[in-house]
Design an enzyme around this catalytic site. Structure first.
Site, PDB file in Angstrom:
ATOM      1  N   ARG A  58      30.503  94.998 119.985  1.00  0.00           N
ATOM      2  CA  ARG A  58      31.791  94.399 120.358  1.00  0.00           C
ATOM      3  C   ARG A  58      31.643  92.979 120.879  1.00  0.00           C
ATOM      4  O   ARG A  58      32.579  92.187 120.793  1.00  0.00           O
ATOM      5  CB  ARG A  58      32.542  95.303 121.329  1.00  0.00           C
ATOM      6  N   GLU A  95      21.837 103.750 132.856  1.00  0.00           N
ATOM      7  CA  GLU A  95      22.081 104.815 133.818  1.00  0.00           C
ATOM      8  C   GLU A  95      21.772 106.188 133.238  1.00  0.00           C
ATOM      9  O   GLU A  95      21.575 107.149 133.952  1.00  0.00           O
ATOM     10  CB  GLU A  95      23.522 104.758 134.349  1.00  0.00           C
TER      11      GLU A  95
END
Length: 171
Positions: A58, A95
């Site tokens: 993106r 994460e």
């Protein structure tokens, strides 16, 4: 124009507990998309870059039209094994695991002023890695710009370049 009105939140994507900020609704609304690119181009132009770097995928949607509008070049930071020729790469922690980002070894000249763009800053892992990779290649990263910043995730603390976002969400 209220650009946030054109961004949809999708709960539990890509996994339970995550609210995904979907920019596809912004992309398909011509006036809103045009306004977002124009506003981001103003932010980027003030940094006087030689070239823009976009993060797959993106980030490409933002960096390419802004580079075109400013009359400067655009380089791609991609996932592994997507670029031909010699590449430079950097692995980084997320994460929920690890990822890697690569660029062509000759994509940027040493000392070039680069602004890096992506759609969203969350925890900062990908954008931070992109900055580090560009710096290792000899670029002067004069800015990092995103369409959206999720301020509640604290990603800004991992960005070691002047950072700006067009929109922010506090939760």
């Amino acid at each position: 124009m209220d650009l946030k009105a054109h961004i949809r939140g999708i709960p539990d994507f890509p996994k339970p507990g995550i609210l995904f900020y979907d920019i596809s609704t912004l992309l398909r609304h011509g006036p809103a998309w045009n306004e977002a690119v124009r506003r981001m181009a103003d932010i980027v132009a003030a940094k006087k870059p030689d070239v823009l770097a976009g993060i797959e995928s993106r980030g490409f949607l933002l960096a390419a039209p802004i580079a075109h509008a400013l009359g400067i070049g655009f380089i791609m930071l991609r996932k592994p094994r997507k670029l031909p020729g010699a590449v430079l790469g950097l692995s980084y922690a997320l994460e929920y695991g690890e990822d890697r980002i690569e660029m062509q070894a000759d994509a940027v000249e040493k000392g070039s002023r680069v602004v890096i763009l992506d759609d969203l800053l969350a925890t900062g892992g990908t954008l931070g890695a992109g900055i580090n990779l560009l710096q290792q290649a000899g670029a002067d990263v004069v800015g990092a710009v995103t369409l959206i910043e999720l301020t509640f995730l604290g990603g800004r603390s991992r960005i070691h370049a002047p950072f700006e976002s067009l929109l922010s969400y506090d939760e």
